[in-house]
Scaffold this motif. Structure first.
Motif, PDB file in Angstrom:
ATOM      1  N   LEU A   1      -6.283 -13.029  -0.887  1.00 54.65           N
ATOM      2  CA  LEU A   1      -7.140 -12.344   0.082  1.00 54.65           C
ATOM      3  C   LEU A   1      -7.869 -13.370   0.931  1.00 54.65           C
ATOM      4  O   LEU A   1      -7.992 -13.218   2.163  1.00 54.65           O
ATOM      5  N   GLY A   2      -8.356 -14.433   0.305  1.00 57.96           N
ATOM      6  CA  GLY A   2      -9.037 -15.483   1.042  1.00 57.96           C
ATOM      7  C   GLY A   2      -8.118 -16.232   1.982  1.00 57.96           C
ATOM      8  O   GLY A   2      -8.515 -16.605   3.097  1.00 57.96           O
ATOM      9  N   VAL A   3      -6.881 -16.458   1.564  1.00 58.51           N
ATOM     10  CA  VAL A   3      -5.920 -17.140   2.445  1.00 58.51           C
ATOM     11  C   VAL A   3      -5.700 -16.329   3.713  1.00 58.51           C
ATOM     12  O   VAL A   3      -5.723 -16.862   4.831  1.00 58.51           O
ATOM     13  N   GLY A   4      -5.508 -15.021   3.566  1.00 61.54           N
ATOM     14  CA  GLY A   4      -5.330 -14.175   4.745  1.00 61.54           C
ATOM     15  C   GLY A   4      -6.561 -14.136   5.623  1.00 61.54           C
ATOM     16  O   GLY A   4      -6.458 -14.168   6.868  1.00 61.54           O
ATOM     17  N   ALA A   5      -7.747 -14.076   5.003  1.00 62.99           N
ATOM     18  CA  ALA A   5      -8.986 -14.012   5.778  1.00 62.99           C
ATOM     19  C   ALA A   5      -9.222 -15.314   6.542  1.00 62.99           C
ATOM     20  O   ALA A   5      -9.573 -15.298   7.734  1.00 62.99           O
ATOM     21  N   TYR A   6      -9.043 -16.453   5.885  1.00 62.25           N
ATOM     22  CA  TYR A   6      -9.254 -17.737   6.568  1.00 62.25           C
ATOM     23  C   TYR A   6      -8.226 -17.953   7.673  1.00 62.25           C
ATOM     24  O   TYR A   6      -8.549 -18.467   8.752  1.00 62.25           O
ATOM     25  N   THR A   7      -6.982 -17.550   7.403  1.00 64.73           N
ATOM     26  CA  THR A   7      -5.955 -17.720   8.430  1.00 64.73           C
ATOM     27  C   THR A   7      -6.285 -16.906   9.674  1.00 64.73           C
ATOM     28  O   THR A   7      -6.210 -17.404  10.815  1.00 64.73           O
ATOM     29  N   ALA A   8      -6.642 -15.630   9.484  1.00 61.72           N
ATOM     30  CA  ALA A   8      -6.986 -14.780  10.619  1.00 61.72           C
ATOM     31  C   ALA A   8      -8.229 -15.288  11.338  1.00 61.72           C
ATOM     32  O   ALA A   8      -8.324 -15.228  12.572  1.00 61.72           O
ATOM     33  N   ALA A   9      -9.212 -15.773  10.574  1.00 61.81           N
ATOM     34  CA  ALA A   9     -10.447 -16.262  11.190  1.00 61.81           C
ATOM     35  C   ALA A   9     -10.189 -17.487  12.065  1.00 61.81           C
ATOM     36  O   ALA A   9     -10.828 -17.675  13.114  1.00 61.81           O
TER      37      ALA A   9
ATOM     38  N   HIS B   1      -6.713 -17.988  20.107  1.00 63.03           N
ATOM     39  CA  HIS B   1      -7.148 -16.593  20.024  1.00 63.03           C
ATOM     40  C   HIS B   1      -5.913 -15.701  20.137  1.00 63.03           C
ATOM     41  O   HIS B   1      -5.492 -15.332  21.239  1.00 63.03           O
ATOM     42  N   LEU B   2      -5.344 -15.392  19.009  1.00 65.23           N
ATOM     43  CA  LEU B   2      -4.155 -14.556  18.965  1.00 65.23           C
ATOM     44  C   LEU B   2      -4.546 -13.083  18.938  1.00 65.23           C
ATOM     45  O   LEU B   2      -5.635 -12.727  18.470  1.00 65.23           O
ATOM     46  N   PRO B   3      -3.693 -12.193  19.408  1.00 65.78           N
ATOM     47  CA  PRO B   3      -3.960 -10.756  19.239  1.00 65.78           C
ATOM     48  C   PRO B   3      -3.934 -10.381  17.766  1.00 65.78           C
ATOM     49  O   PRO B   3      -3.400 -11.120  16.923  1.00 65.78           O
ATOM     50  N   PHE B   4      -4.496  -9.212  17.463  1.00 61.74           N
ATOM     51  CA  PHE B   4      -4.662  -8.838  16.063  1.00 61.74           C
ATOM     52  C   PHE B   4      -3.330  -8.762  15.331  1.00 61.74           C
ATOM     53  O   PHE B   4      -3.210  -9.239  14.198  1.00 61.74           O
ATOM     54  N   TRP B   5      -2.325  -8.152  15.960  1.00 59.41           N
ATOM     55  CA  TRP B   5      -1.057  -8.005  15.244  1.00 59.41           C
ATOM     56  C   TRP B   5      -0.480  -9.361  14.862  1.00 59.41           C
ATOM     57  O   TRP B   5       0.109  -9.519  13.782  1.00 59.41           O
ATOM     58  N   ALA B   6      -0.672 -10.358  15.718  1.00 59.27           N
ATOM     59  CA  ALA B   6      -0.148 -11.683  15.409  1.00 59.27           C
ATOM     60  C   ALA B   6      -0.953 -12.347  14.306  1.00 59.27           C
ATOM     61  O   ALA B   6      -0.387 -12.959  13.388  1.00 59.27           O
ATOM     62  N   SER B   7      -2.292 -12.230  14.381  1.00 58.95           N
ATOM     63  CA  SER B   7      -3.126 -12.844  13.332  1.00 58.95           C
ATOM     64  C   SER B   7      -2.918 -12.159  11.986  1.00 58.95           C
ATOM     65  O   SER B   7      -2.929 -12.814  10.937  1.00 58.95           O
TER      66      SER B   7
ATOM     67  N   ALA C   1       1.383 -11.227   0.048  1.00 60.43           N
ATOM     68  CA  ALA C   1       1.436 -10.854   1.462  1.00 60.43           C
ATOM     69  C   ALA C   1       0.552  -9.644   1.749  1.00 60.43           C
ATOM     70  O   ALA C   1      -0.141  -9.601   2.770  1.00 60.43           O
ATOM     71  N   LEU C   2       0.553  -8.662   0.852  1.00 58.19           N
ATOM     72  CA  LEU C   2      -0.286  -7.483   1.058  1.00 58.19           C
ATOM     73  C   LEU C   2      -1.768  -7.840   0.982  1.00 58.19           C
ATOM     74  O   LEU C   2      -2.585  -7.314   1.743  1.00 58.19           O
ATOM     75  N   ALA C   3      -2.120  -8.747   0.075  1.00 59.56           N
ATOM     76  CA  ALA C   3      -3.514  -9.188   0.005  1.00 59.56           C
ATOM     77  C   ALA C   3      -3.907  -9.949   1.271  1.00 59.56           C
ATOM     78  O   ALA C   3      -5.013  -9.786   1.800  1.00 59.56           O
ATOM     79  N   GLY C   4      -3.012 -10.793   1.778  1.00 63.16           N
ATOM     80  CA  GLY C   4      -3.300 -11.513   3.016  1.00 63.16           C
ATOM     81  C   GLY C   4      -3.460 -10.586   4.202  1.00 63.16           C
ATOM     82  O   GLY C   4      -4.291 -10.829   5.085  1.00 63.16           O
ATOM     83  N   LEU C   5      -2.686  -9.492   4.232  1.00 59.32           N
ATOM     84  CA  LEU C   5      -2.819  -8.512   5.310  1.00 59.32           C
ATOM     85  C   LEU C   5      -4.200  -7.865   5.279  1.00 59.32           C
ATOM     86  O   LEU C   5      -4.846  -7.696   6.324  1.00 59.32           O
ATOM     87  N   ALA C   6      -4.672  -7.502   4.092  1.00 61.79           N
ATOM     88  CA  ALA C   6      -6.017  -6.933   3.978  1.00 61.79           C
ATOM     89  C   ALA C   6      -7.082  -7.956   4.329  1.00 61.79           C
ATOM     90  O   ALA C   6      -8.113  -7.630   4.948  1.00 61.79           O
ATOM     91  N   GLY C   7      -6.856  -9.219   3.981  1.00 64.30           N
ATOM     92  CA  GLY C   7      -7.823 -10.260   4.300  1.00 64.30           C
ATOM     93  C   GLY C   7      -7.979 -10.482   5.787  1.00 64.30           C
ATOM     94  O   GLY C   7      -9.073 -10.831   6.264  1.00 64.30           O
ATOM     95  N   SER C   8      -6.917 -10.261   6.562  1.00 65.38           N
ATOM     96  CA  SER C   8      -7.011 -10.449   8.007  1.00 65.38           C
ATOM     97  C   SER C   8      -7.964  -9.447   8.640  1.00 65.38           C
ATOM     98  O   SER C   8      -8.603  -9.747   9.657  1.00 65.38           O
ATOM     99  N   VAL C   9      -8.062  -8.254   8.063  1.00 63.39           N
ATOM    100  CA  VAL C   9      -9.032  -7.269   8.555  1.00 63.39           C
ATOM    101  C   VAL C   9     -10.419  -7.577   8.021  1.00 63.39           C
ATOM    102  O   VAL C   9     -11.427  -7.445   8.732  1.00 63.39           O
ATOM    103  N   GLN C  10     -10.496  -8.005   6.766  1.00 66.38           N
ATOM    104  CA  GLN C  10     -11.800  -8.309   6.174  1.00 66.38           C
ATOM    105  C   GLN C  10     -12.546  -9.369   6.972  1.00 66.38           C
ATOM    106  O   GLN C  10     -13.771  -9.301   7.113  1.00 66.38           O
TER     107      GLN C  10
END
Length: 608
Positions: free
Chosen positions: A320-328, A341-347, A494-503
């Protein structure tokens, strides 16, 4: 002439041993329970106290308020099940598995809620003198209903033989076990007497819609409780009320319909969840709702690893943290070292992909381990991730994550011109920032549910279940255990990383302290695993319900102060002791813990 005389025949005792727990004739007890339920309903329309100082204003005649509403529900269930036990036409459908156990549990619901309310009034206002007649009527009515319900007959278990040479302590333990078996048999539910009457498809769908609507009402009421006493009363009523419905056989009947119409049920459940923000007058409870969805989505991803594949992962929150840090880092935050600054779908896709890569990197060398050894390695990975991002502050390591300060000022999402940080109006309803993210997270949860369902029903899903049940036998049957487990590990990551990108966008800031093994505030690895086990491993609805309870209950138990975690932990221990298979278990796992239960006719590929 001789006259043949015979001695009068005495009624033979019931050889089955079906007697009540209390020595009241069953017909009188049944009438007492039913009448007590009706009187309980009447008592809620009376004043229970003379002052409005107690929360809920229980001083009004003719209008139940606060905890009175919960007592009213308990009394109504007792009265309905009691009337159904007399075979009244139009009510027999309420008790397909028999009425007696349902009457006992419903009477216990009303009794526990009413007496909790009376004790709370006395403790807060300074004694029983503060009770009005309505409170006394409720106390007497619920007590009478419970005593009457406990007099209903049930099959008493035969006592185990004891050794005359046992010590006093051993005899006490033997007697305590027998007493516990009797109490358990008192509330044991019966078996469904006859198959359900065939209904047209539209009627079955309407029943599913009604059940989902009831679930939405219960959740909305629970999350919106305004004071501590009401939330505790809600927990009592909801817990015992659900148990009463299960004892009556209603839960099984609804489960049969939802299994028959799985697609309709899934769509209806998400429509009901999407309606939640529109039932709120402000954004306060939508905040809790979006965090529950993030927690639930990650728990569902962990359920693939733990529930389907049987791999104990104690460091799952790191993904979850990996996805959140990557998206951030790629969402335009000024604290990010990358000017991207990528669009949301890409991040979001990037966060899921990077988390999957980490899952493969960690899983490849470690998934040849089993059991406790694998758990220790995954626990180490979770701590390594947290310490690594903590040290990437430019002093102890490269300046990538800003150390303990994390990545802050993460901008709100903007998808096709829709700004998630602004209020929007739809059909006269206004939804604010957290409601926007709630709907987005609900869509992502739907994606995760579909992935879980399709993968569980696939060939790889059957291989996961085989590995979970017996890895040695699965390997002997030709299943590539390492590859199958690696796929489960990567997909869950992968599913945890997807949730982290929104978190990352919801919380504005991503810091290492959010991704610990154990912490007071979820999500963390310990709470995620507890959500899967509590809800029911290997099911879809189990982790969702478990995550909702594990997030909502600690948030509402803050009035306990230092005793909050103690009370929460005690509740989990008791639940695991008396229902180790979880709240919503699959049938196979339920039979593992309750071998005396009747085996199902058909088991699905995932054991549900």
């Amino acid at each position: 002439m001789t006259t043949q005389t015979s001695t009068p025949q005495t009624p033979a005792k019931d050889p089955s041993g079906a007697t009540g727990l209390i020595g009241i004739p069953p017909h009188i007890g049944r009438a007492l329970a039913t009448g007590g339920g009706i009187l309980t309903i009447i008592s809620t329309f009376l004043a229970w106290t003379w002052t409005s100082a107690f929360p809920g204003d229980l001083t009004v005649y003719g209008y139940p308020g606060g905890l009175q509403v919960l007592v009213l529900i308990g009394g109504a269930l007792t009265a309905l099940f009691g009337l159904a036990s007399y075979g009244i036409k139009g009510l027999r459908w309420l008790v397909p598995a028999g009425a007696d156990s349902a009457i006992k549990t419903a009477a216990l619901t009303a009794f526990a809620t009413a007496w909790y309310t009376i004790i709370a009034i006395s403790a807060q206002l300074g004694g029983l003198a503060n009770l009005e007649p309505g409170g006394w009527v409720a106390a007497i009515a619920t007590l009478a209903a419970l005593l009457g319900a406990l007099s209903l007959p049930f099959e008493r278990p035969a006592p185990d033989p004891s050794d005359p040479d046992d010590t006093g302590w051993e005899q006490f333990r033997h007697n305590a076990r027998h007493t516990g078996a009797i109490i358990k048999a008192t509330f044991a539910s019966g078996t469904t007497s006859a198959p359900a009457r065939k209904l047209p498809a539209y009627a079955e769908i309407l029943i599913i819609v009604a059940a989902l609507s009831l679930g939405l009402i219960v959740f909305t009421y629970g999350i919106g409780t305004e004071y501590d006493e009401l939330f505790v009363g809600f927990l009592i009523t909801a817990g015992f009320g659900f148990a009463a419905a299960a004892k009556a056989g209603l839960v099984n009947r609804v489960s049969e319909l939802t299994s028959k119409h799985r697609t309709v049920t899934m769509i209806g459940a998400f429509v009901a969840a999407a309606a939640f923000p529109f039932t709120q007058s402000d954004d306060q409870y939508a905040t809790i709702g979006v965090y529950i969805l993030i927690f639930a989505t990650v728990a569902l991803g962990l359920n693939i690893v733990v529930g389907l594949a049987g791999l104990l992962d104690l460091g799952y929150v790191a993904f979850l943290g990996v996805g959140a840090y990557t998206a951030a880092m790629v969402s335009g935050s000024p604290s990010s070292p990358f000017d991207i600054h990528l669009p949301f779908w890409a991040s979001a896709l990037l966060g899921a992909a990077v988390a999957m890569v980490f899952g493969v990197i960690i899983g490849a060398p470690t998934l040849r381990l089993r059991g406790d050894y694998l758990a220790i390695v995954t626990l180490g990975f979770g701590e390594i991730f947290r310490i690594t991002v903590l040290n990437m502050d430019g002093t102890s390591g490269p300046d990538i994550t800003n150390g303990s300060n994390g990545i802050s000022s993460i901008p709100n999402l903007n998808i096709f011109g829709f700004d998630f940080g602004q209020e929007h109006s739809f059909g006269g309803f206004t939804i604010a920032r957290f409601a926007n993210y709630f709907l987005l997270m609900l869509l992502i949860t739907l994606v995760v549910v579909i992935v879980f369902r399709r993968s569980g029903d696939s060939r790889i899903g059957r291989a996961w279940v085989a590995i979970r049940e017996d890895e040695t036998a699965a390997l002997a049957m030709g299943i590539n255990g390492f590859r199958v487990k690696l796929v489960a590990f990567a997909l869950g990551a992968a599913l945890a990383g997807l949730a982290g990108s929104v978190q990352a966008h919801v919380t504005y800031t991503v810091t290492p302290e959010q991704y610990q093994f154990a912490h007071v505030v979820p999500p963390n690895s310990a709470f995620l695993l507890a959500a899967v086990v509590l809800g029911g491993m290997g099911t879809i609805s189990g982790p969702l319900v478990g995550a909702a309870l594990l997030y909502l209950i600690p948030a509402k138990l803050q009035f306990l102060g230092d005793y909050q975690l103690f009370a929460f932990g005690l509740a989990l221990v008791l639940l695991m002791r008396f229902r180790p298979e979880g709240l919503i278990p699959n049938r196979r796992r339920q039979l593992e813990f309750h071998e005396e239960a009747e085996a199902p006719t058909v088991l699905s590929k995932a054991g549900a």
